[in-house]
Design a protein around this motif. Structure first.
Motif, PDB file in Angstrom:
ATOM      1  N   ILE A   1       0.977  -1.411   0.080  1.00  0.00           N
ATOM      2  CA  ILE A   1      -0.091   0.148  -0.035  1.00  0.00           C
ATOM      3  C   ILE A   1       0.556   1.228  -0.089  1.00  0.00           C
ATOM      4  CG2 ILE A   1      -1.569   1.511   1.456  1.00  0.00           C
ATOM      5  CD1 ILE A   1      -2.840  -1.148   2.443  1.00  0.00           C
ATOM      6  N   LEU A   2       1.672   1.240   1.033  1.00  0.00           N
ATOM      7  CA  LEU A   2       2.320   2.798   1.062  1.00  0.00           C
ATOM      8  C   LEU A   2       3.458   3.004   0.031  1.00  0.00           C
ATOM      9  CD1 LEU A   2       2.992   5.184   3.221  1.00  0.00           C
ATOM     10  CD2 LEU A   2       4.894   3.489   4.037  1.00  0.00           C
ATOM     11  N   ILE A   3       4.341   1.960  -0.351  1.00  0.00           N
ATOM     12  CA  ILE A   3       5.205   2.242  -1.540  1.00  0.00           C
ATOM     13  C   ILE A   3       4.325   2.473  -2.995  1.00  0.00           C
ATOM     14  CG2 ILE A   3       6.981   1.399  -2.905  1.00  0.00           C
ATOM     15  CD1 ILE A   3       8.004   0.001  -0.599  1.00  0.00           C
TER      16      ILE A   3
ATOM     17  N   LEU B   1      -7.685   4.321  -5.425  1.00  0.00           N
ATOM     18  CA  LEU B   1      -8.357   3.448  -4.865  1.00  0.00           C
ATOM     19  C   LEU B   1      -7.973   1.818  -5.388  1.00  0.00           C
ATOM     20  CD1 LEU B   1     -12.015   4.951  -5.925  1.00  0.00           C
ATOM     21  CD2 LEU B   1     -11.088   4.235  -3.504  1.00  0.00           C
ATOM     22  N   SER B   2      -7.480   1.919  -6.721  1.00  0.00           N
ATOM     23  CA  SER B   2      -6.926   0.566  -7.246  1.00  0.00           C
ATOM     24  C   SER B   2      -5.657   0.048  -6.359  1.00  0.00           C
ATOM     25  CB  SER B   2      -6.507   0.664  -8.475  1.00  0.00           C
ATOM     26  OG  SER B   2      -6.021  -0.606  -8.996  1.00  0.00           O
ATOM     27  N   ASP B   3      -4.768   0.938  -5.754  1.00  0.00           N
ATOM     28  CA  ASP B   3      -3.499   0.665  -5.190  1.00  0.00           C
ATOM     29  C   ASP B   3      -4.044   0.080  -3.645  1.00  0.00           C
ATOM     30  OD1 ASP B   3      -1.847   1.211  -7.065  1.00  0.00           O
ATOM     31  OD2 ASP B   3      -1.554   3.199  -6.529  1.00  0.00           O
TER      32      ASP B   3
ATOM     33  N   LEU C   1     -12.575  -1.583  -3.924  1.00  0.00           N
ATOM     34  CA  LEU C   1     -12.473  -1.929  -5.424  1.00  0.00           C
ATOM     35  C   LEU C   1     -14.145  -1.727  -6.038  1.00  0.00           C
ATOM     36  CD1 LEU C   1     -10.485  -5.339  -5.005  1.00  0.00           C
ATOM     37  CD2 LEU C   1      -9.723  -3.031  -5.724  1.00  0.00           C
ATOM     38  N   GLY C   2     -14.834  -2.138  -4.877  1.00  0.00           N
ATOM     39  CA  GLY C   2     -16.359  -1.679  -5.424  1.00  0.00           C
ATOM     40  C   GLY C   2     -16.555  -0.452  -5.909  1.00  0.00           C
ATOM     41  N   ALA C   3     -16.038   0.538  -5.058  1.00  0.00           N
ATOM     42  CA  ALA C   3     -15.877   2.221  -5.244  1.00  0.00           C
ATOM     43  C   ALA C   3     -15.468   2.360  -6.859  1.00  0.00           C
ATOM     44  CB  ALA C   3     -15.450   2.841  -4.106  1.00  0.00           C
TER      45      ALA C   3
ATOM     46  N   PHE D   1      -6.661  -2.997  -3.729  1.00  0.00           N
ATOM     47  CA  PHE D   1      -6.082  -4.306  -4.152  1.00  0.00           C
ATOM     48  C   PHE D   1      -4.946  -4.701  -3.242  1.00  0.00           C
ATOM     49  CE2 PHE D   1      -4.126  -7.560  -6.751  1.00  0.00           C
ATOM     50  CZ  PHE D   1      -5.243  -8.045  -7.120  1.00  0.00           C
ATOM     51  N   GLY D   2      -4.179  -3.719  -2.736  1.00  0.00           N
ATOM     52  CA  GLY D   2      -2.892  -3.890  -1.642  1.00  0.00           C
ATOM     53  C   GLY D   2      -3.397  -4.277  -0.465  1.00  0.00           C
ATOM     54  N   SER D   3      -4.518  -3.696  -0.111  1.00  0.00           N
ATOM     55  CA  SER D   3      -5.205  -4.338   1.143  1.00  0.00           C
ATOM     56  C   SER D   3      -5.629  -5.917   1.085  1.00  0.00           C
ATOM     57  CB  SER D   3      -6.202  -3.411   1.681  1.00  0.00           C
ATOM     58  OG  SER D   3      -7.535  -3.317   0.851  1.00  0.00           O
TER      59      SER D   3
END
Length: 731
Positions: free
Chosen positions: A23-25, A42-44, A149-151, A47-49
């Protein structure tokens, strides 16, 4: 630290490392690289979470996902920086190709070393502290990625995005979304009744249109034609093109060529239909769209067509008494240009081996641009001293990855890519200056263009934006800026129209030497986007099999009015038109026979350094359809060889990554002992961008007498057995 404290500390470090990695990087790098977009963030985070939750307390799965994530993320950034595009699903193998990573971005290795180092270090930390111990994440934690991801999906549907794909998605999210949408598209097609009842009309794209008003009613006065094709240069690099289309791109990478553009007729809204040099050359010189996907280039398919090649520009001019010549700075064997160029009518075809002048720097692909144009100037001088009219096509290579520029240019520019463009700008402008001094411009139609676009980050449609500059003796009779939408498919018709010569019926497109009152249809496939424009509506279909429509009078525009989305039957019409255009040479047939042997002497190198640049055969980027069998036969003879003989290797690649095909080893080649080899392999799934790489090490000359590739349908019983096996697995 006490053991109990250490046990409680370990999962905390693991969780923080995974959070930083996934997430952070990505979020920080998106901001620092200028890829900021709400959809991208939102994608980062979404999907990262999801990846964080999947990896936490699952060391085996976590190790796999972490390694894939690091490779994909670094390679994605490198490809975007190098050529301005995000990988497609078919590039997955390409992403882990060490050769790609070695040659990527500015010719100096990793383009973002700090970003890559941070990813690798944090990944190692996450793997080192990854354990099955630690507090269990509640299942409701998965609501976080699902909600985000829905958003993202809602935002993508409700608000049209014109930014580049890498601003909207991280790579794994994009690949997953592509797969989901492919399944949705198939389901929708089934619900709507499958294929369309009849094929769509492609006459507006495929037919010749000479209904415009001639700019030169009496025809042109030049007796020769010179086509200068520059590797990868986008139209945005030319000042006149930027100004005519009101582009927001503010840099001026080619100021000297831009000054030359003020002395001729510049066509700013000029469409490049595909990527890859051989595809661009085919469209330019044969008046036809090349494949609007990653299938076998039509130039290769043309080798099996004894009629269509006669309608290409070199063959047409040759039949009218012109001597025809092709000169490029790279070797000819790559992508079979040593066969394709003579086949379409060039009497004289030369590559890197022709040049006797010394290059100014070493470049793996061939001559640097300054040395290339100095050699080409001597070629033009000899041609111009002859009484016979001539056609010469030039092709540079210095602005191809990994980019070629001397040290003083590298010091003046922030990247090797920009330095290479500046070096080309000086080289081609000096060449044009010298042509003018020699009087060549007085009786020669000079056309300056590019084969493809290496793209510009964050610039809309840069991957499809080309340019065409005509420097004609009648410069006062031609407009400085030629309005209207044109493209590479129009170049053959335009040159024949200039010389008032007959134009074959199979040639497509319009003439740039005419003004048209009516809009036209034109199509392009770059960066994984299929785009069609009918003069009023611009339709762009993305990797999700969803098309967006815009009101737009031009193709290359800074902004366009969004009209809405289409999918299902309407979207399928666009792809079906592309598929029909793709069959202009093969007619959709499968059983084609390619012969790549030229039977010309080839001097071997003592050591092979690059299986692309040192490839001895031009069998690249082929397509083998599903349910076929490919048979390969080769025969090689030593013409001159020392007592140690030559060691030969044959590799196969798909999307530039090695693939496992059972190939018998090639025996040591010695003089008087030709080697012969034959093998076959089945294509149970479609193979695209499939390449053969034949390399040889030794001291001497060889001749390849046979390298045939035949693809034919598999026996019916084998196909049936394969289908039964697939059905069993599905059940």
């Amino acid at each position: 630290m006490r053991p109990s404290s250490r046990r409680s500390f370990t999962p905390l470090v693991s969780c923080l490392a995974l959070f930083t990695l996934f997430i952070l990087i990505p979020v920080a790098s998106r901001y620092l690289l200028g890829w900021s977009d709400w959809s991208g963030y939102l994608s980062d985070i979404g999907f990262g979470s999801l990846l964080l939750l999947l990896c936490y307390r699952r060391p085996l799965l976590g190790t796999l996902l972490v390694l894939i994530w690091v490779v994909f993320t670094i390679s994605n950034a490198e490809l975007i920086t190098a050529v301005g595009r995000m990988p497609e699903a078919t590039d997955l193998a390409f992403l882990v190709d060490p050769q790609f990573l070695g040659h990527s971005t500015q010719g100096s290795g990793i383009g973002h070393p700090l970003f890559a180092a941070a990813l690798v270090l944090v990944a190692l930390l996450a793997l080192a502290f990854g354990r099955k111990r630690g507090p269990i994440m509640p299942r409701r934690a998965y609501l976080i990625p699902v909600t985000l991801l829905g958003a993202h999906a809602v935002l993508q549907y409700a608000v049209p995005e014109e930014s580049d794909l890498w601003q909207q998605y991280n790579l794994p999210h994009k690949l997953v979304a592509e797969g989901i949408n492919a399944l949705q598209s198939q389901a929708q097609d089934w619900l709507e009744g499958g294929d369309l009842d009849q094929a769509p009309d492609i006459d507006a794209l495929a037919l010749l249109d000479l209904n415009g008003k001639p700019l030169l009613p009496k025809g042109g006065s030049a007796r020769n034609v010179l086509i200068i094709t520059m590797e990868g240069i986008p139209g945005a690099y030319i000042t006149g093109s930027r100004e005519a289309l009101h582009s927001s791109y503010t840099e001026n990478p080619m100021p000297r060529l831009s000054q030359w553009a003020e002395r001729g007729m510049l066509t700013p809204d000029y469409v490049l239909h595909t990527h890859q040099t051989i595809r661009g050359l085919y469209a330019m010189l044969c008046g036809d769209y090349d494949k609007l996907d990653s299938g076998t280039p039509k130039g290769v398919e043309l080798l099996n067509n004894p009629m269509r090649n006669q309608q290409c520009l070199p063959a047409q001019l040759r039949s009218q008494g012109f001597s025809t010549h092709f000169l490029q700075g790279a070797g000819l064997r790559f992508m079979a240009k040593d066969q394709i160029m003579p086949h379409i009518g060039f009497q004289h075809t030369y590559g890197r081996d022709w040049f006797r002048n010394k290059p100014y720097l070493e470049f793996p692909w061939g001559m640097d641009d300054k040395a290339y144009f100095e050699g080409a100037l001597g070629y033009v001088e000899k041609l111009h001293g002859q009484k016979q009219p001539w056609m010469l096509t030039l092709l540079t290579v210095g602005t191809h990855q990994p980019y070629s520029a001397p040290s003083d240019y590298l010091q003046r520019y922030p990247s090797a890519k920009q330095a290479a463009v500046g070096y080309l700008d000086d080289a081609v402008s000096d060449f044009l200056d010298n042509l003018d001094k020699l009087g060549v411009m007085k009786d020669t139609l000079v056309i300056v263009t590019s084969d493809e676009s290496h793209g510009i980050e964050n610039l809309r449609l840069a991957s499809a934006w080309g340019f065409n500059l005509m420097l004609a003796p009648e410069k006062d009779g031609l407009p400085r800026i030629h309005q209207g939408v044109y493209g590479h498919v129009d170049l053959t018709a335009s040159i024949l129209d200039y010389f008032a010569l007959p134009i074959p019926d199979n040639i497509s497109g319009r003439s740039m030497l005419r003004d048209y009152d009516t809009p036209r249809d034109i199509i392009s496939y770059t960066n994984g986007m299929l785009r069609q424009h009918d003069g009023q509506t611009f339709t762009e279909c993305n990797f999700q099999h969803v098309c967006r429509r815009y009101a737009s009078r031009g193709f290359i525009t800074e902004q366009a009015q969004y009209l809405g989305r289409v999918s299902g039957r309407q979207a399928r019409l666009v792809s079906q038109r592309a598929q029909l255009l793709d069959q202009s040479i093969s007619g959709g047939q499968v059983g084609l026979h390619y012969q790549f042997a030229t039977r010309e002497p080839i001097q071997l190198k003592g050591k092979v350094r690059d299986d692309w640049a040192d490839n001895l055969i031009g069998a690249q980027y082929l397509e083998m359809p599903k349910g076929t069998r490919t048979r390969v036969t080769l025969r090689i003879e030593a013409l001159r060889m020392d007592r140690h003989g030559a060691t030969l290797h044959l590799l196969t690649k798909e999307f530039e990554q090695d693939v496992a095909i059972e190939i018998p080893p090639i025996p040591l080649l010695k003089r008087g002992q030709p080697v012969e080899l034959s093998f076959d392999f089945d294509n149970l799934e479609t193979r695209k961008a499939f390449s053969f790489h034949l390399t040889g090490e030794g001291h001497g000359d060889i001749r390849i007498d046979d390298f045939s590739v035949v693809t034919e349908p598999l026996p019916v019983e084998l196909v049936a057995a394969q289908q039964d096996e697939e059905d069993t697995v599905t059940q």
